[in-house]
Every structure is written in structure tokens, then in C-alpha cells.
Design a protein around this motif. Structure first.
Motif, PDB file in Angstrom:
ATOM      1  N   MET A   1       7.342  -4.856  -6.113  1.00 53.37           N
ATOM      2  CA  MET A   1       7.347  -5.466  -7.435  1.00 53.37           C
ATOM      3  C   MET A   1       5.977  -6.014  -7.809  1.00 53.37           C
ATOM      4  SD  MET A   1      10.257  -5.210  -8.944  1.00 53.37           S
ATOM      5  CE  MET A   1      10.101  -6.512 -10.147  1.00 53.37           C
ATOM      6  N   GLN A   2       5.366  -6.769  -6.909  1.00 50.78           N
ATOM      7  CA  GLN A   2       4.090  -7.402  -7.232  1.00 50.78           C
ATOM      8  C   GLN A   2       2.957  -6.381  -7.336  1.00 50.78           C
ATOM      9  OE1 GLN A   2       3.154 -11.108  -5.196  1.00 50.78           O
ATOM     10  NE2 GLN A   2       5.289 -11.364  -4.624  1.00 50.78           N
ATOM     11  N   ALA A   3       2.962  -5.405  -6.436  1.00 53.77           N
ATOM     12  CA  ALA A   3       1.935  -4.365  -6.504  1.00 53.77           C
ATOM     13  C   ALA A   3       2.116  -3.535  -7.764  1.00 53.77           C
ATOM     14  CB  ALA A   3       2.010  -3.468  -5.269  1.00 53.77           C
ATOM     15  N   GLY A   4       3.368  -3.295  -8.148  1.00 55.15           N
ATOM     16  CA  GLY A   4       3.645  -2.533  -9.356  1.00 55.15           C
ATOM     17  C   GLY A   4       3.165  -3.243 -10.605  1.00 55.15           C
ATOM     18  N   LYS A   5       3.331  -4.553 -10.644  1.00 58.43           N
ATOM     19  CA  LYS A   5       2.879  -5.321 -11.808  1.00 58.43           C
ATOM     20  C   LYS A   5       1.360  -5.269 -11.936  1.00 58.43           C
ATOM     21  CE  LYS A   5       6.804  -8.516 -11.940  1.00 58.43           C
ATOM     22  NZ  LYS A   5       7.268  -9.911 -11.743  1.00 58.43           N
ATOM     23  N   VAL A   6       0.664  -5.333 -10.788  1.00 64.41           N
ATOM     24  CA  VAL A   6      -0.794  -5.244 -10.812  1.00 64.41           C
ATOM     25  C   VAL A   6      -1.234  -3.897 -11.377  1.00 64.41           C
ATOM     26  CG1 VAL A   6      -2.853  -5.088  -9.352  1.00 64.41           C
ATOM     27  CG2 VAL A   6      -1.173  -6.881  -8.938  1.00 64.41           C
ATOM     28  N   GLN A   7      -0.457  -2.875 -11.062  1.00 66.94           N
ATOM     29  CA  GLN A   7      -0.762  -1.529 -11.547  1.00 66.94           C
ATOM     30  C   GLN A   7      -0.137  -1.258 -12.912  1.00 66.94           C
ATOM     31  OE1 GLN A   7      -3.197  -1.006  -9.613  1.00 66.94           O
ATOM     32  NE2 GLN A   7      -2.718   0.987  -8.726  1.00 66.94           N
ATOM     33  N   GLU A   8       0.410  -2.297 -13.522  1.00 68.96           N
ATOM     34  CA  GLU A   8       0.994  -2.242 -14.867  1.00 68.96           C
ATOM     35  C   GLU A   8       2.179  -1.277 -14.966  1.00 68.96           C
ATOM     36  OE1 GLU A   8      -2.246  -1.488 -17.583  1.00 68.96           O
ATOM     37  OE2 GLU A   8      -2.981  -3.543 -17.403  1.00 68.96           O
ATOM     38  N   ARG A   9       2.997  -1.265 -13.933  1.00 73.53           N
ATOM     39  CA  ARG A   9       4.249  -0.489 -13.989  1.00 73.53           C
ATOM     40  C   ARG A   9       5.230  -1.231 -14.888  1.00 73.53           C
ATOM     41  NH1 ARG A   9       1.385   3.566 -12.337  1.00 73.53           N
ATOM     42  NH2 ARG A   9       0.817   3.499 -10.123  1.00 73.53           N
ATOM     43  N   ASN A  10       6.036  -0.497 -15.615  1.00 76.65           N
ATOM     44  CA  ASN A  10       6.961  -1.165 -16.541  1.00 76.65           C
ATOM     45  C   ASN A  10       8.429  -0.826 -16.291  1.00 76.65           C
ATOM     46  OD1 ASN A  10       7.098   1.456 -17.533  1.00 76.65           O
ATOM     47  ND2 ASN A  10       5.797   1.022 -19.310  1.00 76.65           N
ATOM     48  N   GLU A  11       8.716  -0.019 -15.266  1.00 75.93           N
ATOM     49  CA  GLU A  11      10.108   0.295 -14.927  1.00 75.93           C
ATOM     50  C   GLU A  11      10.302   0.230 -13.410  1.00 75.93           C
ATOM     51  OE1 GLU A  11      12.008   3.081 -18.367  1.00 75.93           O
ATOM     52  OE2 GLU A  11      11.078   4.124 -16.675  1.00 75.93           O
ATOM     53  N   LYS A  12      11.549  -0.005 -13.021  1.00 77.22           N
ATOM     54  CA  LYS A  12      11.871  -0.039 -11.597  1.00 77.22           C
ATOM     55  C   LYS A  12      13.209   0.644 -11.357  1.00 77.22           C
ATOM     56  CE  LYS A  12      13.860  -4.705 -12.047  1.00 77.22           C
ATOM     57  NZ  LYS A  12      13.738  -6.124 -11.653  1.00 77.22           N
ATOM     58  N   HIS A  13      13.411   1.063 -10.107  1.00 80.29           N
ATOM     59  CA  HIS A  13      14.606   1.821  -9.754  1.00 80.29           C
ATOM     60  C   HIS A  13      15.052   1.406  -8.354  1.00 80.29           C
ATOM     61  CE1 HIS A  13      17.524   4.867  -9.237  1.00 80.29           C
ATOM     62  NE2 HIS A  13      16.938   5.860  -9.859  1.00 80.29           N
ATOM     63  N   TRP A  14      16.325   1.032  -8.231  1.00 84.05           N
ATOM     64  CA  TRP A  14      16.927   0.680  -6.932  1.00 84.05           C
ATOM     65  C   TRP A  14      17.372   1.976  -6.280  1.00 84.05           C
ATOM     66  CZ3 TRP A  14      18.317  -4.660  -5.727  1.00 84.05           C
ATOM     67  CH2 TRP A  14      18.995  -4.816  -4.508  1.00 84.05           C
ATOM     68  N   ILE A  15      16.960   2.217  -5.048  1.00 90.11           N
ATOM     69  CA  ILE A  15      17.262   3.478  -4.378  1.00 90.11           C
ATOM     70  C   ILE A  15      17.928   3.207  -3.033  1.00 90.11           C
ATOM     71  CG2 ILE A  15      16.303   5.618  -3.442  1.00 90.11           C
ATOM     72  CD1 ILE A  15      13.955   5.235  -5.382  1.00 90.11           C
TER      73      ILE A  15
ATOM     74  N   LEU B   1       0.824  -1.209   0.000  1.00 90.68           N
ATOM     75  CA  LEU B   1       0.000   0.000   0.000  1.00 90.68           C
ATOM     76  C   LEU B   1       0.859   1.260   0.000  1.00 90.68           C
ATOM     77  CD1 LEU B   1      -2.734  -1.147   2.539  1.00 90.68           C
ATOM     78  CD2 LEU B   1      -2.968  -0.919   0.060  1.00 90.68           C
ATOM     79  N   ALA B   2       2.051   1.164   0.584  1.00 87.23           N
ATOM     80  CA  ALA B   2       2.964   2.300   0.551  1.00 87.23           C
ATOM     81  C   ALA B   2       3.526   2.510  -0.845  1.00 87.23           C
ATOM     82  CB  ALA B   2       4.107   2.085   1.551  1.00 87.23           C
ATOM     83  N   ALA B   3       3.828   1.403  -1.524  1.00 89.15           N
ATOM     84  CA  ALA B   3       4.400   1.487  -2.869  1.00 89.15           C
ATOM     85  C   ALA B   3       3.368   1.910  -3.907  1.00 89.15           C
ATOM     86  CB  ALA B   3       5.011   0.145  -3.258  1.00 89.15           C
ATOM     87  N   GLU B   4       2.136   1.449  -3.729  1.00 89.03           N
ATOM     88  CA  GLU B   4       1.067   1.731  -4.694  1.00 89.03           C
ATOM     89  C   GLU B   4      -0.180   2.223  -3.949  1.00 89.03           C
ATOM     90  OE1 GLU B   4       1.190   1.831  -7.846  1.00 89.03           O
ATOM     91  OE2 GLU B   4       3.110   0.851  -8.249  1.00 89.03           O
ATOM     92  N   PRO B   5      -0.290   3.528  -3.712  1.00 90.98           N
ATOM     93  CA  PRO B   5      -1.427   4.076  -2.954  1.00 90.98           C
ATOM     94  C   PRO B   5      -2.791   3.738  -3.564  1.00 90.98           C
ATOM     95  CG  PRO B   5       0.302   5.717  -3.164  1.00 90.98           C
ATOM     96  CD  PRO B   5       0.685   4.576  -4.053  1.00 90.98           C
ATOM     97  N   GLY B   6      -2.830   3.459  -4.864  1.00 86.95           N
ATOM     98  CA  GLY B   6      -4.096   3.149  -5.507  1.00 86.95           C
ATOM     99  C   GLY B   6      -4.534   1.708  -5.354  1.00 86.95           C
ATOM    100  N   LEU B   7      -3.700   0.889  -4.727  1.00 88.90           N
ATOM    101  CA  LEU B   7      -4.004  -0.517  -4.542  1.00 88.90           C
ATOM    102  C   LEU B   7      -5.053  -0.686  -3.443  1.00 88.90           C
ATOM    103  CD1 LEU B   7      -2.570  -2.971  -5.965  1.00 88.90           C
ATOM    104  CD2 LEU B   7      -1.399  -3.343  -3.786  1.00 88.90           C
ATOM    105  N   THR B   8      -5.961  -1.633  -3.598  1.00 89.95           N
ATOM    106  CA  THR B   8      -6.951  -1.908  -2.553  1.00 89.95           C
ATOM    107  C   THR B   8      -6.360  -2.875  -1.535  1.00 89.95           C
ATOM    108  OG1 THR B   8      -7.926  -3.830  -3.653  1.00 89.95           O
ATOM    109  CG2 THR B   8      -8.817  -1.657  -4.223  1.00 89.95           C
ATOM    110  N   MET B   9      -6.883  -2.832  -0.321  1.00 93.86           N
ATOM    111  CA  MET B   9      -6.413  -3.750   0.711  1.00 93.86           C
ATOM    112  C   MET B   9      -6.678  -5.196   0.304  1.00 93.86           C
ATOM    113  SD  MET B   9      -4.991  -4.528   3.543  1.00 93.86           S
ATOM    114  CE  MET B   9      -4.839  -3.064   4.573  1.00 93.86           C
ATOM    115  N   MET B  10      -7.794  -5.437  -0.367  1.00 92.20           N
ATOM    116  CA  MET B  10      -8.122  -6.793  -0.807  1.00 92.20           C
ATOM    117  C   MET B  10      -7.054  -7.343  -1.747  1.00 92.20           C
ATOM    118  SD  MET B  10     -11.579  -8.196  -2.720  1.00 92.20           S
ATOM    119  CE  MET B  10     -12.594  -7.639  -1.347  1.00 92.20           C
ATOM    120  N   THR B  11      -6.612  -6.502  -2.676  1.00 92.37           N
ATOM    121  CA  THR B  11      -5.580  -6.936  -3.618  1.00 92.37           C
ATOM    122  C   THR B  11      -4.255  -7.134  -2.905  1.00 92.37           C
ATOM    123  OG1 THR B  11      -6.645  -5.766  -5.455  1.00 92.37           O
ATOM    124  CG2 THR B  11      -4.328  -6.357  -5.728  1.00 92.37           C
ATOM    125  N   ALA B  12      -3.917  -6.207  -2.007  1.00 92.20           N
ATOM    126  CA  ALA B  12      -2.667  -6.317  -1.244  1.00 92.20           C
ATOM    127  C   ALA B  12      -2.647  -7.600  -0.430  1.00 92.20           C
ATOM    128  CB  ALA B  12      -2.499  -5.110  -0.331  1.00 92.20           C
TER     129      ALA B  12
END
Length: 220
Positions: free
Chosen positions: A130-144, A38-49
């Protein structure tokens, strides 16, 4: 008096930590995953998380608690107990002396427990992002990294971060798909949908806000 115990008795002890502790460990890993997702993808629902987290928590708990798990914490503990018992038998120590040695040994120490907790928190954060990003159809990632002097001296995390945004399906130069890069890793891994213009003026803002909210909730 010396110990009335033999090394063969160690193997007879109940080392089935999966049977003993899997419910508690799965619950804790699921909670970590939900907060991180939920922190990575604020638009994600708790059910999906939760749905994503259940699969992760069950798999990871097996890796940690089963003797054949690739990240199991049981084998090291069992070996250390065997070594301490062997030493106690050789010296003729009392049961009380052995008990004290077991309590004070690294296998049961606070530093080891803290290291495991930190590493598993980082692992859950990485997998959740990673998994939440894929659900939201993210296509890039960044190591910070944290960007301070404590970032790993070996350069794993620094070099991963220096790659910038890479396709979400690729691995970083270290071979990792996401954090952690090592034990006690403090890095983060973000995902995004690559901006059409190549410029994202709000990059990271939503994630930072959501992460701050999640951390405040976990403290309270």
C-alpha cells in the motif's frame, strides 16, 4: 517441595518487552517491509523503501511489544504464566514441574510463534504494498487469494478478492484496507495505476517477477 512463589510476584517480573526487544523486532520488521515493498514496486529505490519501512517498523513494534498496544503479544503470555503459576501453587508442584509446564504451554509453543511470524509477515507485505504503491501514485488495489481449498472458510478473503480492483483509498468489504484479513492469512494485495483503456495486458507480471526475486534473495 512446593513452590516458594506467590501470584503477586508475577506482576513484579519485568514484562517491559518494548525495552528489552524493540531494537531486534524493529530490525526484523524493517527487513520484511523492504523486501515486500521492492517486490510490490520494482521501480522503488531501496532508500525510499527503507524510509517508509522505518516508520512502519517502529509503529508496529510498539503495537506488538507494549502492553497497551492493540496487537500486543505480551498480555496473553503474562496471563498464561499467571494461570500456570496459580495451578502449580495449588497442586504444590516443584519449580522443575512449573518450568516444564511453561515450556510446553501454548504461550511459548512453536505453533504460536509460527502463527505470529506468518501474520506479521503478511501484515508487513500488506502495508508495504500500500505505502509503496502510494509513492508510485497507484490509484487502485486488488485483494488476491491463493485460490486453493485452504482459503478462509468464513469468506472474508474470497469476498474481498471478488471485488476486483477498487480505489486505493477505499476499504474492502470486510473493512480491511489491505491484508491480512485474519490470522495466518496467505493473501496478497496489489496496487496499480488504472489503465486508461481499462485493460492492462501486463497486469501482475512485474509484481510476480519481483516477488520471486525477493523470495530467492531472502532464502539465500
Amino acid at each position: 517441595k512446593g513452590l516458594k512463589i506467590e501470584l503477586a510476584d508475577i506482576d513484579g517480573w519485568d514484562w517491559d518487552w518494548w525495552q528489552k526487544y524493540h531494537d531486534d523486532v524493529i530490525d526484523e520488521l524493517l527487513r520484511l517491509f523492504e523486501i515486500a515493498a521492492l517486490a510490490a514496486e520494482p521501480g522503488l529505490t531501496m532508500m525510499t523503501a527503507t524510509a517508509l519501512g522505518i516508520d512502519y517498523a517502529r509503529r508496529r513494534a510498539g503495537e506488538l511489544l507494549r502492553l497497551d498496544g492493540e496487537a500486543n503479544v505480551v498480555d496473553f503470555t503474562r496471563r498464561r504464566v499467571g494461570e500456570l503459576v496459580a495451578q502449580a501453587i495449588e497442586r504444590g508442584d516443584s519449580l522443575q514441574t512449573l518450568q516444564a509446564a511453561l515450556r510446553e504451554d501454548v504461550a511459548h509453543s512453536k505453533p504460536r510463534v509460527t502463527t505470529i511470524a506468518r501474520t506479521e509477515t503478511s501484515t508487513a507485505k500488506g502495508q508495504a504494498a500500500m505505502q509503496a504503491g502510494k509513492v508510485q501514485e497507484r490509484n487502485e488495489k486488488h485483494w488476491i487469494t491463493q485460490g486453493d481449498a485452504l482459503v478462509d472458510d468464513a469468506g472474508i478473503c474470497r469476498e474481498n478478492a471478488a471485488q476486483g480492483w477498487i480505489p486505493v483509498g477505499e476499504t474492502f468489504q470486510s473493512g480491511h484496507s489491505t491484508i491480512p484479513g485474519h490470522i495466518n492469512c496467505r493473501c496478497r494485495c496489489r496496487t496499480r495505476t488504472k489503465p486508461v483503456s481499462g485493460i492492462d495486458p501486463l497486469e501482475g507480471v512485474a509484481e510476480d517477477i519481483a516477488e520471486a526475486i525477493a523470495q530467492s534473495r531472502s532464502v539465500n
